[in-house]
Design a protein around this motif. Sequence first.
Motif, short mmCIF file in Angstrom:
data_model
loop_
_atom_site.label_atom_id
_atom_site.label_comp_id
_atom_site.label_asym_id
_atom_site.label_seq_id
_atom_site.Cartn_x
_atom_site.Cartn_y
_atom_site.Cartn_z
N GLU A 132 9.05 -14.97 -25.10
CA GLU A 132 8.99 -14.21 -26.49
C GLU A 132 9.76 -15.79 -27.39
O GLU A 132 10.40 -15.38 -28.66
N SER A 133 10.20 -16.86 -26.19
CA SER A 133 10.98 -17.61 -27.21
C SER A 133 10.68 -18.99 -27.71
O SER A 133 8.62 -18.97 -27.91
N GLU A 134 11.39 -19.80 -28.67
CA GLU A 134 10.43 -20.49 -28.97
C GLU A 134 9.85 -22.14 -28.27
O GLU A 134 9.05 -22.24 -28.63
N ALA A 135 11.01 -22.01 -27.48
CA ALA A 135 10.83 -23.09 -26.50
C ALA A 135 9.57 -22.52 -25.65
O ALA A 135 9.13 -23.54 -25.52
N TYR A 136 9.06 -21.27 -25.47
CA TYR A 136 8.06 -21.12 -24.59
C TYR A 136 6.70 -21.44 -25.91
O TYR A 136 5.63 -21.89 -25.03
N ALA A 137 6.66 -21.05 -26.88
CA ALA A 137 5.69 -21.83 -27.86
C ALA A 137 5.75 -22.25 -27.41
O ALA A 137 4.21 -23.55 -27.76
N PRO B 78 -1.27 -22.06 -16.72
CA PRO B 78 -1.25 -22.26 -18.83
C PRO B 78 -3.26 -21.89 -18.87
O PRO B 78 -2.70 -21.11 -19.59
N ARG B 79 -3.46 -21.39 -18.02
CA ARG B 79 -5.38 -21.09 -18.27
C ARG B 79 -4.96 -19.56 -18.63
O ARG B 79 -5.04 -19.05 -19.64
N THR B 80 -4.09 -18.70 -17.49
CA THR B 80 -3.73 -17.50 -17.70
C THR B 80 -3.17 -17.39 -19.13
O THR B 80 -3.34 -16.30 -19.99
N ALA B 81 -2.41 -17.78 -18.86
CA ALA B 81 -0.79 -17.88 -20.40
C ALA B 81 -1.98 -18.30 -21.75
O ALA B 81 -1.49 -17.44 -22.66
N ALA C 275 -2.64 -14.58 -23.53
CA ALA C 275 -1.77 -15.13 -25.57
C ALA C 275 -1.33 -13.94 -26.38
O ALA C 275 -0.31 -13.95 -26.21
N ASP C 276 -2.29 -13.04 -26.28
CA ASP C 276 -2.61 -12.15 -26.99
C ASP C 276 -1.04 -11.21 -26.50
O ASP C 276 -1.03 -10.05 -27.03
N ARG C 277 -1.28 -11.25 -25.17
CA ARG C 277 -0.05 -9.88 -24.31
C ARG C 277 1.31 -10.49 -23.60
O ARG C 277 2.23 -10.05 -23.27
N ASP C 278 1.47 -11.78 -24.22
CA ASP C 278 2.68 -12.10 -24.10
C ASP C 278 4.19 -12.23 -24.67
O ASP C 278 4.91 -12.80 -24.58
N GLY C 279 3.72 -11.47 -26.00
CA GLY C 279 4.79 -10.82 -27.04
C GLY C 279 5.72 -12.14 -27.65
O GLY C 279 6.47 -11.61 -28.44
N ASN C 280 4.92 -13.03 -28.12
CA ASN C 280 5.26 -14.31 -28.56
C ASN C 280 4.32 -14.37 -29.98
O ASN C 280 3.00 -14.77 -30.13
N PRO C 281 4.49 -14.45 -31.54
CA PRO C 281 3.69 -14.30 -32.23
C PRO C 281 3.28 -15.74 -32.74
O PRO C 281 2.57 -15.90 -33.37
N GLU C 282 4.36 -17.16 -31.91
CA GLU C 282 3.15 -18.09 -32.50
C GLU C 282 2.57 -18.29 -31.41
O GLU C 282 2.16 -19.89 -31.39
N THR C 283 1.77 -17.88 -30.48
CA THR C 283 0.78 -18.04 -29.40
C THR C 283 -0.44 -17.07 -30.12
O THR C 283 -0.37 -16.01 -30.28
N HIS C 284 -1.49 -17.63 -29.48
CA HIS C 284 -2.49 -16.79 -29.52
C HIS C 284 -3.99 -17.05 -28.44
O HIS C 284 -4.55 -18.21 -28.23
N ALA C 285 -4.43 -15.87 -28.31
CA ALA C 285 -4.93 -16.06 -27.40
C ALA C 285 -6.67 -16.38 -26.93
O ALA C 285 -7.30 -16.02 -28.82
#
Length: 490
Positions: free
Chosen positions: A270-275, A363-366, A370-380
């Motif tokens: 959920e972090s900015e660093a991950y995004a 990354p491919r899975t991520a 991405a809609d399941r990672d809890g991070n609002p800055e990513t998208h599947a």
Amino acid sequence: MFNPRTRYVDTDRTGPETDRTALDRSSTERSSDGVVSSAGEDSSCSSTGEDDPSSRTATDARPSRSRRSVLGALGTAAVVGFAGCTEVLGTGVVPADEPLCLWNERFVEEIQHFRGGNFAPTRRGALLNVAMFDAANGVAAAAGDDHFEPYLVDPTDAPADASVLAAAAGAAHETMTELYGGEFDDDLQATLAAAEGGDVDAGEQWGRTVATVLLEHRDDEYATDIYIPCEEPTQPGCFRRDWNPVHARVEPWAMDSRDQFRSDGPPALESEAYADDWWEVYELGNDADDRPQEHVDVAAFWRGAAGSPRPPNMWNVITQKIVVDESLSVLEECRLFALLSLALADAGIAGSEAKYEYGFWRPRTAIHEADRDGNPETHADGTWAPLSVGGSPEYTSTLAAYGGAGCAVLEGVLGSGEYAFEFGSDIRTGTAGEDEGVVRSHDSLGDALEESIDSRIYLGNHFRSAMVDGREQGERIGEWLLENSLRPVE
């Protein structure tokens, strides 16, 4: 078991700028005991600190450390000096001039035909070069000449009147024959013909004895294990594919433990660093028609597919290229290749141990989930496809660990990383359409290291955090190794 609440604790990471490129976090340099100190501007193995990995050029010149001789006046009667390697990979090396490179070339050639991962290349390289070192070093010690601490074999029984080069040749032939079969007799005879300064037969036999002891000591190539990274295999952040964590379960060659230099772990989902990491590989790692050809070329060159020397042994090839400018004795050159091989082997073990511990998704899975990672800055995006998925957990990158360790050892022994070189030619990348003729040019060891790190982003199978942390892990291993293994005997 995988648990993001307890494992992803590094929330103090600094992410890249708003254009989603990664800000290099390698602003510290660790001493040999792993203590963090201020940034080392004189280390060309360290990151360039550039903001945009998509537009990197050759590493800027840095002040280099003055070259330090390992033993100062090492050049006694029992030690024969050679200038280094002039050509690599079977293109006409003369054993009388380049005996150590001859054996390392044969090793790299065999690895190019080997079907398997990166574990065997690092183990087998260490077997070859450590055996040559212990054999040559034992003769020098027995003769009362300047020498180093042995890796394994006590030099007490070494023949004092033997040829140092013959001892290294005997160890090399015994090791290579055991690993690959009896195809190296001509190489042995050519090397023995160049031996001077002692009893050739006694040296060869001593070398064979040393190699046999080491081969029995490291009889661990085919360990197997079952890896289950998560209690729930489909939970966000969990690596999805089968993996045999062979490297994560074997004993280190020199480190005190497999987790001695374990990194803190990838950033929280959920972090900015991950995004930031996510967006960088999303934009640069997609196998799209309009991607820059340079990115494709870099990704292919460092990929390490079947038919290539594999990522760790790219640093063996680099070593063969750069020692041409160094006046190293046989024993010094044996030590350099041995330290390099030990660093690569332990970097692979440490990196694999971290993969086993963190079990992080690729990354491919991520990106697909991405809609399941809890991070609002990513998208599947289920259409996103990398050039390579990756067959082991993502964090940390062993390729980066190999590079960090190899670069640290080379710079530490030779005193500088400012070597301009090119390599490739008949190195196979193992990728369709790129099998031969690819040449990469570099202004320094650090330049090559940074390109190898960027390659995994372009390939689409790693996040930047895994590359930066893997490099730092490898650098710490290399620095620690220099302080604790094969040291000069006063």
